[in-house]
Scaffold this motif. Sequence first.
Motif, PDB file in Angstrom:
ATOM      1  N   VAL A 120       0.878  -1.216   0.109  1.00  0.00           N
ATOM      2  CA  VAL A 120       0.079  -0.089   0.152  1.00  0.00           C
ATOM      3  C   VAL A 120       0.889   1.155  -0.003  1.00  0.00           C
ATOM      4  O   VAL A 120       1.853   1.258   0.915  1.00  0.00           O
ATOM      5  CB  VAL A 120      -0.970  -0.139   1.317  1.00  0.00           C
ATOM      6  N   ARG A 121       0.579   2.098  -1.063  1.00  0.00           N
ATOM      7  CA  ARG A 121       1.305   3.470  -0.789  1.00  0.00           C
ATOM      8  C   ARG A 121       0.550   4.590  -0.665  1.00  0.00           C
ATOM      9  O   ARG A 121      -0.608   4.568  -1.324  1.00  0.00           O
ATOM     10  CB  ARG A 121       2.266   3.373  -2.371  1.00  0.00           C
ATOM     11  N   ASP A 122       0.886   5.572  -0.446  1.00  0.00           N
ATOM     12  CA  ASP A 122       0.233   7.030  -0.191  1.00  0.00           C
ATOM     13  C   ASP A 122       0.780   7.930  -0.687  1.00  0.00           C
ATOM     14  O   ASP A 122       1.818   8.300   0.148  1.00  0.00           O
ATOM     15  CB  ASP A 122      -0.309   7.222   1.526  1.00  0.00           C
ATOM     16  N   PRO A 123       0.716   8.517  -1.710  1.00  0.00           N
ATOM     17  CA  PRO A 123      -0.756   8.419  -2.583  1.00  0.00           C
ATOM     18  C   PRO A 123      -0.636   7.122  -3.246  1.00  0.00           C
ATOM     19  O   PRO A 123       0.485   6.405  -3.364  1.00  0.00           O
ATOM     20  CB  PRO A 123      -0.775   9.528  -3.266  1.00  0.00           C
ATOM     21  N   ASP A 124      -1.842   6.642  -4.020  1.00  0.00           N
ATOM     22  CA  ASP A 124      -1.701   5.416  -4.488  1.00  0.00           C
ATOM     23  C   ASP A 124      -1.040   5.207  -5.889  1.00  0.00           C
ATOM     24  O   ASP A 124      -1.550   4.944  -6.910  1.00  0.00           O
ATOM     25  CB  ASP A 124      -3.040   4.851  -4.334  1.00  0.00           C
ATOM     26  N   VAL A 125       0.232   5.804  -5.726  1.00  0.00           N
ATOM     27  CA  VAL A 125       1.128   5.605  -6.948  1.00  0.00           C
ATOM     28  C   VAL A 125       2.638   5.160  -6.589  1.00  0.00           C
ATOM     29  O   VAL A 125       2.786   5.320  -5.329  1.00  0.00           O
ATOM     30  CB  VAL A 125       1.081   6.837  -7.573  1.00  0.00           C
ATOM     31  N   ASN A 126       3.185   4.632  -7.405  1.00  0.00           N
ATOM     32  CA  ASN A 126       4.785   4.252  -7.239  1.00  0.00           C
ATOM     33  C   ASN A 126       5.560   5.741  -7.117  1.00  0.00           C
ATOM     34  O   ASN A 126       5.314   6.694  -7.972  1.00  0.00           O
ATOM     35  CB  ASN A 126       5.303   3.529  -8.220  1.00  0.00           C
ATOM     36  N   TYR A 127       6.471   5.866  -6.266  1.00  0.00           N
ATOM     37  CA  TYR A 127       7.058   7.279  -6.158  1.00  0.00           C
ATOM     38  C   TYR A 127       8.563   6.864  -6.096  1.00  0.00           C
ATOM     39  O   TYR A 127       8.950   5.718  -5.873  1.00  0.00           O
ATOM     40  CB  TYR A 127       6.499   7.871  -4.854  1.00  0.00           C
ATOM     41  N   GLY A 128       9.241   7.858  -5.986  1.00  0.00           N
ATOM     42  CA  GLY A 128      10.896   7.605  -5.943  1.00  0.00           C
ATOM     43  C   GLY A 128      11.390   7.657  -7.379  1.00  0.00           C
ATOM     44  O   GLY A 128      10.855   7.925  -8.366  1.00  0.00           O
ATOM     45  N   ASP A 129      12.613   6.653  -7.306  1.00  0.00           N
ATOM     46  CA  ASP A 129      13.316   6.566  -8.608  1.00  0.00           C
ATOM     47  C   ASP A 129      12.887   5.425  -9.240  1.00  0.00           C
ATOM     48  O   ASP A 129      12.524   4.460  -9.009  1.00  0.00           O
ATOM     49  CB  ASP A 129      14.930   6.021  -7.995  1.00  0.00           C
ATOM     50  N   ALA A 130      12.488   5.984 -10.483  1.00  0.00           N
ATOM     51  CA  ALA A 130      11.820   4.858 -11.580  1.00  0.00           C
ATOM     52  C   ALA A 130      12.706   3.527 -11.663  1.00  0.00           C
ATOM     53  O   ALA A 130      12.189   2.891 -12.383  1.00  0.00           O
ATOM     54  CB  ALA A 130      11.505   5.612 -12.773  1.00  0.00           C
ATOM     55  N   ARG A 131      14.126   3.658 -11.663  1.00  0.00           N
ATOM     56  CA  ARG A 131      14.910   2.636 -11.786  1.00  0.00           C
ATOM     57  C   ARG A 131      14.650   1.362 -10.628  1.00  0.00           C
ATOM     58  O   ARG A 131      15.131   0.108 -10.928  1.00  0.00           O
ATOM     59  CB  ARG A 131      16.303   3.057 -11.895  1.00  0.00           C
ATOM     60  N   VAL A 132      14.164   1.753  -9.569  1.00  0.00           N
ATOM     61  CA  VAL A 132      13.867   0.799  -8.552  1.00  0.00           C
ATOM     62  C   VAL A 132      13.136  -0.148  -8.619  1.00  0.00           C
ATOM     63  O   VAL A 132      11.773   0.344  -8.869  1.00  0.00           O
ATOM     64  CB  VAL A 132      13.716   1.636  -7.235  1.00  0.00           C
ATOM     65  N   PRO A 133      13.251  -1.431  -8.754  1.00  0.00           N
ATOM     66  CA  PRO A 133      11.929  -2.330  -8.846  1.00  0.00           C
ATOM     67  C   PRO A 133      11.069  -2.424  -8.084  1.00  0.00           C
ATOM     68  O   PRO A 133      11.272  -2.111  -6.864  1.00  0.00           O
ATOM     69  CB  PRO A 133      13.040  -3.728  -8.647  1.00  0.00           C
ATOM     70  N   VAL A 134       9.918  -2.431  -8.395  1.00  0.00           N
ATOM     71  CA  VAL A 134       8.655  -2.607  -7.607  1.00  0.00           C
ATOM     72  C   VAL A 134       8.474  -3.907  -7.162  1.00  0.00           C
ATOM     73  O   VAL A 134       8.445  -5.034  -7.684  1.00  0.00           O
ATOM     74  CB  VAL A 134       7.465  -2.194  -8.521  1.00  0.00           C
ATOM     75  N   ARG A 135       8.220  -4.074  -5.692  1.00  0.00           N
ATOM     76  CA  ARG A 135       8.265  -5.344  -5.124  1.00  0.00           C
ATOM     77  C   ARG A 135       6.894  -5.737  -4.880  1.00  0.00           C
ATOM     78  O   ARG A 135       5.907  -4.804  -4.538  1.00  0.00           O
ATOM     79  CB  ARG A 135       8.808  -5.398  -3.678  1.00  0.00           C
ATOM     80  N   ASN A 136       6.443  -7.088  -4.854  1.00  0.00           N
ATOM     81  CA  ASN A 136       5.048  -7.322  -4.758  1.00  0.00           C
ATOM     82  C   ASN A 136       4.965  -8.201  -3.486  1.00  0.00           C
ATOM     83  O   ASN A 136       5.786  -8.349  -2.890  1.00  0.00           O
ATOM     84  CB  ASN A 136       4.576  -8.264  -5.941  1.00  0.00           C
ATOM     85  N   LYS A 137       3.711  -8.492  -3.062  1.00  0.00           N
ATOM     86  CA  LYS A 137       3.333  -9.368  -1.861  1.00  0.00           C
ATOM     87  C   LYS A 137       4.065 -10.634  -2.041  1.00  0.00           C
ATOM     88  O   LYS A 137       4.301 -11.028  -3.121  1.00  0.00           O
ATOM     89  CB  LYS A 137       1.755  -9.703  -2.179  1.00  0.00           C
ATOM     90  N   GLY A 138       4.811 -10.890  -0.926  1.00  0.00           N
ATOM     91  CA  GLY A 138       5.365 -12.392  -0.665  1.00  0.00           C
ATOM     92  C   GLY A 138       6.699 -12.137  -0.739  1.00  0.00           C
ATOM     93  O   GLY A 138       7.450 -13.173  -0.795  1.00  0.00           O
TER      94      GLY A 138
END
Length: 207
Positions: A120-138
């Motif tokens: 969960v992110r607030d606001p409901d978007v990815n933030y920060g460095d676009a090069r950083v991989p997005v981590r998922n559940k688990g």
Amino acid sequence: MTKLAIAINKERCVGCHTCANACKMQNNVPMGMLWNRILTEGVDTMDGAVGEYPNLTRTYLPVQCQHCENAACLKVCPTGATYKDEKGRVEIDYDKCIGCRMCMAACPFNARVFNWDEPVRDPDVNYGDARVPVRNKGVMEKCTLCKERTDSGDVPMCVRVCPARARTFGDLDDPESDISKLARERAVDVHHLLEEKGTRPQLFYIG
């Protein structure tokens, strides 16, 4: 060889949490999770104090992945998701992580966090460095020494934003680096967390 590390001068740390918040923004860390924590020594509450008024003292202990040379987390990972890269950083291959949490249990510094639910992110978007991989559940996550920044020759965000200049970043294998010079100049004041565990952290503290 390269051995990237951070030195943290506890004599300069004012406990402002700027490093923790900047780390969270830079690395798209979900709500309820931190890669970088600022503990208050001697008490169980954030920003507490030791003693009784008016005789109070307060010292801070920033804690994150220590990027150990003999990393306990790496030894127990059954899939090779946790690895040590060519720059001495302990990293996670999120595609290989099966969420067994063995590394979390093995780490004596409580430096890893686990995505129990969909992030969960607030606001409901990815933030920060676009090069950083997005981590998922688990999957596990932790400090990467801002891999994307340091790969391009910059310093970790926690080092960049510290208003008290309590953090020094560099290559411990380069005797001319600022961090190596600092380690030599303040040798009697240098210590590592939980040295008795034998993990040989690359991060070290002064004061």
